[in-house]
Design a protein around this motif. Structure first.
Motif, PDB file in Angstrom:
ATOM      1  N   ASN A 112       0.818  -1.214   0.000  1.00  0.00           N
ATOM      2  CA  ASN A 112       0.000   0.000   0.000  1.00  0.00           C
ATOM      3  C   ASN A 112       0.856   1.271   0.000  1.00  0.00           C
ATOM      4  O   ASN A 112       0.787   2.099   0.915  1.00  0.00           O
ATOM      5  CB  ASN A 112      -0.937   0.002   1.215  1.00  0.00           C
ATOM      6  N   PRO A 113       1.688   1.450  -1.042  1.00  0.00           N
ATOM      7  CA  PRO A 113       2.602   2.611  -1.070  1.00  0.00           C
ATOM      8  C   PRO A 113       1.897   3.961  -1.056  1.00  0.00           C
ATOM      9  O   PRO A 113       2.486   4.957  -0.633  1.00  0.00           O
ATOM     10  CB  PRO A 113       3.376   2.416  -2.381  1.00  0.00           C
ATOM     11  N   GLY A 114       0.648   4.020  -1.512  1.00  0.00           N
ATOM     12  CA  GLY A 114      -0.077   5.288  -1.497  1.00  0.00           C
ATOM     13  C   GLY A 114      -0.761   5.576  -0.180  1.00  0.00           C
ATOM     14  O   GLY A 114      -1.387   6.623  -0.021  1.00  0.00           O
ATOM     15  N   ASP A 115      -0.624   4.656   0.785  1.00  0.00           N
ATOM     16  CA  ASP A 115      -1.237   4.795   2.110  1.00  0.00           C
ATOM     17  C   ASP A 115      -2.743   5.062   2.000  1.00  0.00           C
ATOM     18  O   ASP A 115      -3.295   5.920   2.678  1.00  0.00           O
ATOM     19  CB  ASP A 115      -0.553   5.914   2.895  1.00  0.00           C
ATOM     20  N   VAL A 116      -3.389   4.308   1.134  1.00  0.00           N
ATOM     21  CA  VAL A 116      -4.833   4.438   0.940  1.00  0.00           C
ATOM     22  C   VAL A 116      -5.555   3.739   2.089  1.00  0.00           C
ATOM     23  O   VAL A 116      -5.191   2.624   2.482  1.00  0.00           O
ATOM     24  CB  VAL A 116      -5.245   3.815  -0.406  1.00  0.00           C
ATOM     25  N   SER A 117      -6.597   4.396   2.607  1.00  0.00           N
ATOM     26  CA  SER A 117      -7.309   3.806   3.741  1.00  0.00           C
ATOM     27  C   SER A 117      -8.792   3.585   3.476  1.00  0.00           C
ATOM     28  O   SER A 117      -9.442   2.841   4.200  1.00  0.00           O
ATOM     29  CB  SER A 117      -7.154   4.695   4.982  1.00  0.00           C
ATOM     30  N   ASP A 121     -10.131   8.534  -0.144  1.00  0.00           N
ATOM     31  CA  ASP A 121      -8.876   8.750  -0.868  1.00  0.00           C
ATOM     32  C   ASP A 121      -9.092   8.857  -2.373  1.00  0.00           C
ATOM     33  O   ASP A 121      -8.209   9.333  -3.088  1.00  0.00           O
ATOM     34  CB  ASP A 121      -7.892   7.614  -0.565  1.00  0.00           C
ATOM     35  N   LEU A 127      -3.027  11.157  -5.709  1.00  0.00           N
ATOM     36  CA  LEU A 127      -2.918   9.712  -5.859  1.00  0.00           C
ATOM     37  C   LEU A 127      -3.235   9.310  -7.294  1.00  0.00           C
ATOM     38  O   LEU A 127      -3.980   9.987  -7.998  1.00  0.00           O
ATOM     39  CB  LEU A 127      -3.884   9.002  -4.912  1.00  0.00           C
ATOM     40  N   ASP A 175      -2.136   3.725  -7.441  1.00  0.00           N
ATOM     41  CA  ASP A 175      -2.132   3.611  -5.981  1.00  0.00           C
ATOM     42  C   ASP A 175      -3.341   2.833  -5.480  1.00  0.00           C
ATOM     43  O   ASP A 175      -3.286   2.223  -4.408  1.00  0.00           O
ATOM     44  CB  ASP A 175      -2.127   5.004  -5.343  1.00  0.00           C
TER      45      ASP A 175
END
Length: 244
Positions: A112-117, A121, A127, A175
């Protein structure tokens, strides 16, 4: 009862084959790749002398191919809309049957390199985000989810089918994307899943029907009955599909 009917029909087909191969062409949504390949193999095993050729693509692409006269015997799109459109054009030879269901989740590359939660997002212009295109079942369903959540998405790519969207996520070109549960839980997918809120887990139904132009109505009908049988339903369950 369906399993017994499929077996009886299969035995009858074997008796009529007389050693000559018969080819059945099945146009199936790209999200059915894997599941329908296994179902086709199981049907061939039960029907020596029969070859099932499965054409996988986005449901909209398959619909257009059929309406343009492609030699297809059985149609299995990823939603009812495309089946109704083909039926309205007079190209369906019998009433469709719903054989499976599917739902969506958020897919992100491993780590999860884009730190999507979550869905919020998808409004972030920083992103790289993807959906299936409009008119494609996974795309229309994803947009319905975002609309229900009150989110105006910032989308960078609109893919023609769920498999191509997932491929870009696996490669780290995006992402995040919204795609089918079945694509993410294939087992060999280099992605991670983020579940949607329970009230936003919309479902799509997969119908199947014989084409009016088929010259193999008995074989096409036998394949459809096999898809509805316990054996084929078990295969679909293994691939993450829900029951009708």
């Amino acid at each position: 009862m369906r399993a017994l009917l499929a077996l009886v029909t299969a035995l009858a087909l074997v008796g009529c084959a007389q050693g000559e191969d018969e080819e059945l062409v099945v146009s199936a949504a790209s999200s059915l790749t894997g599941a329908f390949d296994d179902i086709a193999s199981a049907f061939e095993k039960a029907n020596p002398g029969v070859k099932v050729k499965v054409n996988h693509a986005g449901s909209a692409t398959l619909r257009e191919q059929i309406l343009e006269g492609a030699p297809v015997d059985v149609f299995a799109p990823a939603d009812l809309t495309h089946m109704v459109q083909v039926a309205t054009a007079g190209a369906i030879g019998e009433e469709h049957e719903v054989f499976a269901t599917n739902t969506l989740l958020i897919a992100v590359p491993a780590g999860n390199p884009g730190d999507v939660s979550g869905l919020d997002d998808f409004a972030d212009p920083d992103l790289l985000l993807g959906l299936c295109a409009r008119g494609v079942p996974c795309g229309d369903l994803a947009r319905a989810v975002l609309d229900s959540a009150g989110i105006e998405p910032s989308i960078d790519t609109h893919e023609p089918n769920a498999r191509l969207l997932l491929t870009k996520i696996e490669a780290g070109e995006l992402d995040a994307g919204i795609t089918y549960v079945t694509d993410v839980y294939r087992g060999d997918s280099a992605v991670e899943a983020i579940e949607l809120p329970e009230d936003l887990r919309l479902t799509t139904q997969y119908p199947i029907a014989m084409l009016a132009r088929t010259d193999k109505p008995e074989l096409a009908s036998a394949f459809i009955q096999f898809v509805l049988s316990d054996e084929a339903q078990a295969i679909l369950t293994e691939f993450g599909f829900g029951t009708p």
